[in-house]
Design a protein around this motif. Structure first.
Motif, PDB file in Angstrom:
ATOM      1  N   SER A 388       0.837  -1.191   0.000  1.00 25.02           N
ATOM      2  CA  SER A 388       0.000   0.000   0.000  1.00 25.02           C
ATOM      3  C   SER A 388       0.869   1.236   0.000  1.00 25.02           C
ATOM      4  O   SER A 388       1.917   1.281   0.662  1.00 25.02           O
ATOM      5  CB  SER A 388      -0.908   0.013   1.233  1.00 25.02           C
ATOM      6  OG  SER A 388      -1.671  -1.159   1.320  1.00 25.02           O
ATOM      7  N   LYS A 609     -13.619  -4.259  -3.451  1.00 25.38           N
ATOM      8  CA  LYS A 609     -12.479  -4.309  -2.535  1.00 25.38           C
ATOM      9  C   LYS A 609     -11.853  -2.932  -2.360  1.00 25.38           C
ATOM     10  O   LYS A 609     -11.172  -2.673  -1.368  1.00 25.38           O
ATOM     11  CB  LYS A 609     -11.422  -5.293  -3.036  1.00 25.38           C
ATOM     12  CG  LYS A 609     -11.843  -6.753  -2.929  1.00 25.38           C
ATOM     13  CD  LYS A 609     -10.740  -7.667  -3.460  1.00 25.38           C
ATOM     14  CE  LYS A 609     -11.159  -9.138  -3.405  1.00 25.38           C
ATOM     15  NZ  LYS A 609     -10.100 -10.020  -3.960  1.00 25.38           N
ATOM     16  N   SER A 669     -23.186   2.685   3.565  1.00 24.81           N
ATOM     17  CA  SER A 669     -23.203   1.624   4.571  1.00 24.81           C
ATOM     18  C   SER A 669     -23.895   0.361   4.068  1.00 24.81           C
ATOM     19  O   SER A 669     -23.504  -0.759   4.398  1.00 24.81           O
ATOM     20  CB  SER A 669     -23.879   2.122   5.850  1.00 24.81           C
ATOM     21  OG  SER A 669     -25.190   2.582   5.553  1.00 24.81           O
ATOM     22  N   LYS A 674     -18.728  -1.923   5.957  1.00 24.54           N
ATOM     23  CA  LYS A 674     -17.508  -1.603   6.703  1.00 24.54           C
ATOM     24  C   LYS A 674     -17.515  -0.118   6.986  1.00 24.54           C
ATOM     25  O   LYS A 674     -18.057   0.671   6.212  1.00 24.54           O
ATOM     26  CB  LYS A 674     -16.242  -1.966   5.918  1.00 24.54           C
ATOM     27  CG  LYS A 674     -16.010  -3.457   5.751  1.00 24.54           C
ATOM     28  CD  LYS A 674     -14.749  -3.719   4.939  1.00 24.54           C
ATOM     29  CE  LYS A 674     -14.529  -5.213   4.748  1.00 24.54           C
ATOM     30  NZ  LYS A 674     -13.353  -5.501   3.894  1.00 24.54           N
ATOM     31  N   ASP A 675     -16.892   0.249   8.103  1.00 24.84           N
ATOM     32  CA  ASP A 675     -16.777   1.661   8.424  1.00 24.84           C
ATOM     33  C   ASP A 675     -15.781   2.320   7.457  1.00 24.84           C
ATOM     34  O   ASP A 675     -14.818   1.688   7.004  1.00 24.84           O
ATOM     35  CB  ASP A 675     -16.300   1.827   9.871  1.00 24.84           C
ATOM     36  CG  ASP A 675     -16.405   3.266  10.309  1.00 24.84           C
ATOM     37  OD1 ASP A 675     -17.502   3.665  10.700  1.00 24.84           O
ATOM     38  OD2 ASP A 675     -15.393   3.980  10.244  1.00 24.84           O
ATOM     39  N   THR A 677     -13.527   4.337   8.041  1.00 24.55           N
ATOM     40  CA  THR A 677     -12.154   4.382   8.582  1.00 24.55           C
ATOM     41  C   THR A 677     -11.326   3.175   8.149  1.00 24.55           C
ATOM     42  O   THR A 677     -10.110   3.249   8.097  1.00 24.55           O
ATOM     43  CB  THR A 677     -12.193   4.456  10.117  1.00 24.55           C
ATOM     44  OG1 THR A 677     -12.969   3.358  10.620  1.00 24.55           O
ATOM     45  CG2 THR A 677     -12.819   5.763  10.589  1.00 24.55           C
ATOM     46  N   TYR A 678     -12.007   2.059   7.839  1.00 24.93           N
ATOM     47  CA  TYR A 678     -11.274   0.886   7.360  1.00 24.93           C
ATOM     48  C   TYR A 678     -10.508   1.221   6.079  1.00 24.93           C
ATOM     49  O   TYR A 678      -9.355   0.829   5.891  1.00 24.93           O
ATOM     50  CB  TYR A 678     -12.240  -0.262   7.098  1.00 24.93           C
ATOM     51  CG  TYR A 678     -11.680  -1.353   6.213  1.00 24.93           C
ATOM     52  CD1 TYR A 678     -11.955  -1.375   4.840  1.00 24.93           C
ATOM     53  CD2 TYR A 678     -10.849  -2.341   6.727  1.00 24.93           C
ATOM     54  CE1 TYR A 678     -11.429  -2.351   4.017  1.00 24.93           C
ATOM     55  CE2 TYR A 678     -10.314  -3.325   5.905  1.00 24.93           C
ATOM     56  CZ  TYR A 678     -10.617  -3.323   4.550  1.00 24.93           C
ATOM     57  OH  TYR A 678     -10.082  -4.290   3.742  1.00 24.93           O
ATOM     58  N   PHE A 679     -11.161   1.964   5.164  1.00 18.73           N
ATOM     59  CA  PHE A 679     -10.547   2.286   3.881  1.00 18.73           C
ATOM     60  C   PHE A 679      -9.429   3.312   4.051  1.00 18.73           C
ATOM     61  O   PHE A 679      -8.458   3.319   3.290  1.00 18.73           O
ATOM     62  CB  PHE A 679     -11.613   2.792   2.918  1.00 18.73           C
ATOM     63  CG  PHE A 679     -12.655   1.752   2.594  1.00 18.73           C
ATOM     64  CD1 PHE A 679     -12.424   0.800   1.616  1.00 18.73           C
ATOM     65  CD2 PHE A 679     -13.838   1.705   3.302  1.00 18.73           C
ATOM     66  CE1 PHE A 679     -13.368  -0.172   1.330  1.00 18.73           C
ATOM     67  CE2 PHE A 679     -14.789   0.738   3.026  1.00 18.73           C
ATOM     68  CZ  PHE A 679     -14.552  -0.212   2.044  1.00 18.73           C
ATOM     69  N   GLU A 681      -7.435   3.445   6.769  1.00 14.65           N
ATOM     70  CA  GLU A 681      -6.306   2.678   7.310  1.00 14.65           C
ATOM     71  C   GLU A 681      -5.664   1.807   6.234  1.00 14.65           C
ATOM     72  O   GLU A 681      -4.466   1.548   6.268  1.00 14.65           O
ATOM     73  CB  GLU A 681      -6.785   1.826   8.483  1.00 14.65           C
ATOM     74  CG  GLU A 681      -7.224   2.661   9.685  1.00 14.65           C
ATOM     75  CD  GLU A 681      -7.889   1.824  10.752  1.00 14.65           C
ATOM     76  OE1 GLU A 681      -8.075   0.608  10.525  1.00 14.65           O
ATOM     77  OE2 GLU A 681      -8.232   2.392  11.813  1.00 14.65           O
ATOM     78  N   ALA A 682      -6.479   1.340   5.286  1.00 16.88           N
ATOM     79  CA  ALA A 682      -5.943   0.517   4.199  1.00 16.88           C
ATOM     80  C   ALA A 682      -5.424   1.372   3.049  1.00 16.88           C
ATOM     81  O   ALA A 682      -5.012   0.838   2.022  1.00 16.88           O
ATOM     82  CB  ALA A 682      -7.026  -0.429   3.692  1.00 16.88           C
TER      83      ALA A 682
END
Length: 750
Positions: A388, A609, A669, A674-675, A677-679, A681-682
């Protein structure tokens, strides 16, 4: 133990004495006194029971000169009930001893001994503080007697239950029934109270969790202190003839010392326990004795620590030494953190030096460890098989001392696709790797007052100018030593065999044969509804997808099975601004599309994804939408933001326009599950605009009063509001446009 005598008191006489009355015990109140001295004397009934029984057993061995260990047991009896037992093989007890000593409160044979622990004549009755009754078996001069001591209606009583000849050695065994709910407490209190006792054999075969005691546990003893592998107290404590006592730091007037060792005192050192022997008496003399012992232990630890300190050429070790500020010593294969002890020692603490560094203040530099690698930025991270990219202002793109290892790759050349794939193939999937690039060099000075200059980072103002060059050179020595702990990506050479294998593998896709791009695909394309239909966002119209021309399309096409068209229906409004084409196909056509390699053709599962630009724009627009809503006062007064700072206004405009171009009202949603914030962090976001988003977000959060003022004072004259905001931002050291520092005084006053 020799009892401390009452010293003659100084009596202040206010008049002549007419009569003196001697004080005595009220025999009519004997039962009440016995109740107080057994049941109510101890605050820790379990701990006191264990300590008193074991102490009496050891005293008996000392008096008899027996070197065999006493036996401390905790097991279940024939009725499957728990019992705590202490057995000794000392002088034993006969009928006269029980009648004339054991049955008497305050009767003790140890007050003139400086080698025995007892003195009050109360310890044998301590089990009554826990249980209403208990048993003890006495063997002396060839006769064994079993007694039960219990609380009677009128007085505490001892009953003889059994008497018979015996060939066993003299001794006493105390048997105390244990309540089921107290079984865990007994185990922990055995370890606490008997951690430093010598000549004790632990017979504990209970299956309780964490109940086993290895009789080979080690007690390390020094002149002034000791520590036991069995001890549970993590703070400094006291061992009075190996009896454990917690240390009352408040009464000593000092801070807690978090070192798990016991200060050693003998029975002749002037320390005396309270009547229940659960704590010590803190007289002025005893406090002085304890504080002096602490100083001796501190001196010992500092000297031990100093002997281990050596100069080194390893900058990471030296800087971590200062940064962590943890001082440890090794004793008997055990590492002790003795940092909290050092303030009580008069011995000077030795500091390690880095070779070839004479002027640079390494301790001060360690406090700025986040800035030492200010010339580098982490550009990529690798975990598993996913590499990433990390935005230039992302919170995780900074190198610091804690992250320095061989899992950090530094590079200055380009990080090519082949090298990324090769690195993936040689890195362990369970570890995280980071790749940092040198993007700038430290300068002597900078316009900004930050740590990107040698002057600020190295505190050159503290040195004469003639020494600046040497200080900078010493810093470069430190940096070179730290860099040696990382890996050099530029030096990684891709083997030709790997390149040949890679080239060969590109001729196929996932092991499947690549078909020529020809023929037509029957599908249904998502189109706008002509009239409102409940719970539906689009309709699907039959069409033909020409594979040979598919690569010419400017925008992405996402396909899915017709049986799951509801997923594409949910996606329709979300991707409307992205010009994405959505199609459904049959299973046969789906299988066919999976075999082709077209850059702008993607199946739904892959698209969702998030590792594609349209999806990243959607997520980023969702983030901006939330920010605009939270700080709507700021965004509604964007003309005022322009008045404050044109550069800030440009960023406001950028993200505002970005949101309008990429956001639709449909909620994510229901689609993502998924929240958002997941994206983040990724790193599945649009990094081109994300920096502007962070800048605006940081301004809005840091100066949230601006949003409040713009939102709540909308009825004020716009110019007056701007003046108020300008003055408040000045006081908060925000850098405004130059014109705002020339505001007329009369306007400010008004």
């Amino acid at each position: 133990m020799i009892l401390e005598k009452q010293k003659e008191a100084n009596i202040l006489e206010l008049g002549s004495t007419q009569e003196s009355i001697g004080m005595s015990l009220d025999l009519d109140s004997a039962q009440v006194l016995m109740q107080m001295l057994s049941k109510n004397l101890y605050s820790d009934a379990i701990g006191s029971t264990i300590r008193e029984c074991a102490s009496n057993a050891l005293d008996s061995h000392r008096r008899a000169g027996v070197e065999d260990p006493i036996i401390v047991s905790f097991n279940t009896n024939d009725n499957n009930n728990y019992e705590f037992c202490v057995e000794d093989f000392g002088i034993g007890l006969d009928a006269d001893d029980v009648k004339n000593i054991i049955s008497k409160y305050g009767k003790s044979t140890k007050r003139n001994s400086n080698t025995e622990l007892g003195m009050m004549g109360l310890g044998f009755k301590a089990p009554l503080a826990y249980s209403d009754s208990f048993y003890f078996v006495c063997r002396k001069d060839g006769v064994e007697r079993k007694y039960m001591m219990y609380e009677g209606e009128d007085t505490n009583t001892i009953d003889l239950l059994h008497e018979a000849p015996t060939s066993e050695n003299n001794g006493v065994k105390i048997i105390i029934p244990v309540k089921y709910n107290d079984r865990h407490d007994f185990i922990s209190k055995i370890k606490e109270q008997l951690a430093y006792f010598e000549n004790v054999y632990f017979n504990i075969t209970s299956s309780l969790y964490n109940s086993s005691i290895d009789n080979d546990f080690i007690i390390h003893r020094s002149t002034h202190f000791q520590f036991s592998e069995l001890a549970s107290d993590k703070k400094m404590h006291i061992c009075l003839d190996n009896v454990y006592y917690p240390l009352d730091f408040d009464k000593l007037g000092i801070n807690e010392i978090s070192v798990p060792i016991g200060l050693r005192f003998s029975l002749s050192d002037g320390l005396f326990p309270t009547p229940n022997r659960e704590s010590l008496r803190y007289t002025p003399e005893s406090k002085k004795t304890i504080l002096n012992k602490i100083k001796n232990v501190a001196d010992y630890c500092v000297n031990n620590y100093n002997s281990s300190v050596e100069d080194s050429d390893d900058a990471l070790t030296i800087l971590n030494h200062y940064k962590l500020n943890i001082r440890q010593i090794n004793l008997a294969d055990k590492t002790l953190n003795v940092t909290s002890l050092f303030e009580y020692s008069n011995v000077k603490i030795k500091a390690p030096n880095l070779k070839n560094v004479k002027l640079l203040d390494l301790e001060k530099l360690s406090k700025l460890s986040d800035y030492i690698f200010g010339e580098y930025e982490i550009k990529f991270s690798l975990y598993g098989d996913r590499m990433s990219s990390i935005g230039s202002r992302h919170w995780s793109n900074k190198l610091n001392l804690n992250s320095i290892s061989k899992n950090i790759y530094l590079y200055s050349e380009s990080f090519t696709s082949n090298k990324k794939l090769y690195i993936k193939s040689i890195c362990e999937t369970r570890n995280t790797y980071k790749f940092a690039k040198k993007y700038r060099s430290f300068t002597l000075f900078t316009e900004d007052d930050d740590y990107s200059s040698y002057y600020k980072l190295l505190s050159l103002k503290d040195f004469p100018k003639s020494e600046w060059r040497q200080v900078i050179q010493e810093f470069q020595i430190v940096l070179k030593s730290l860099i040696s702990k990382t890996s050099n990506l530029d030096s990684v050479i891709i083997p030709q065999l790997w390149l040949d294998a890679r080239k060969k593998s590109r001729k196929s896709l996932n092991g499947k044969k690549i078909e020529k791009l020809k023929g037509d695909i029957s599908c249904k394309k998502a189109m706008p509804l002509e009239r409102y239909v409940d719970n539906q966002n689009c309709k699907f119209v039959s069409t033909i997808l020409k594979l040979k021309d598919c690569h010419k399309n400017k925008f992405l096409t996402v396909y899915h099975l017709f049986d799951e068209k509801e997923k594409l229906d949910d996606l329709y409004n979300i991707v409307k601004n992205q010009n994405i084409t959505l199609i459904t196909v049959s299973q046969r056509e789906y299988d066919k599309l999976e075999k082709v390699d077209i850059h702008n053709l993607m199946k739904y599962d892959e698209f969702i994804k998030g590792n594609n630009m349209p999806f990243k724009r959607i997520i980023t627009a969702e983030l901006i939408k939330d920010l605009i809503y939270d700080y709507r006062g700021l965004f509604n007064k964007r003309e005022s933001v322009n008045f404050l700072s044109k550069s800030l206004d440009i960023k406001f405009s950028n993200i505002f326009n970005y949101k309008n171009n990429n956001y639709n009202s449909q909620q994510l949603s229901t689609l993502l599950k998924k929240d958002v914030t997941y994206f983040i962090e990724a790193n599945l976001i649009d990094n081109k605009i994300y920096n502007d988003y962070l800048d605006v977000k940081n301004f809005a959060e840091k100066y949230d009063f601006v949003n409040v003022l713009f939102e709540t004072m909308s009825y004020f004259n716009k110019e007056k509001i701007n003046i108020i905001v300008v003055e408040m931002l000045k006081r908060h050291k925000f850098r405004l446009d130059f014109k705002n520092y020339l505001v007329k005084e009369e306007l400010i006053t008004e």
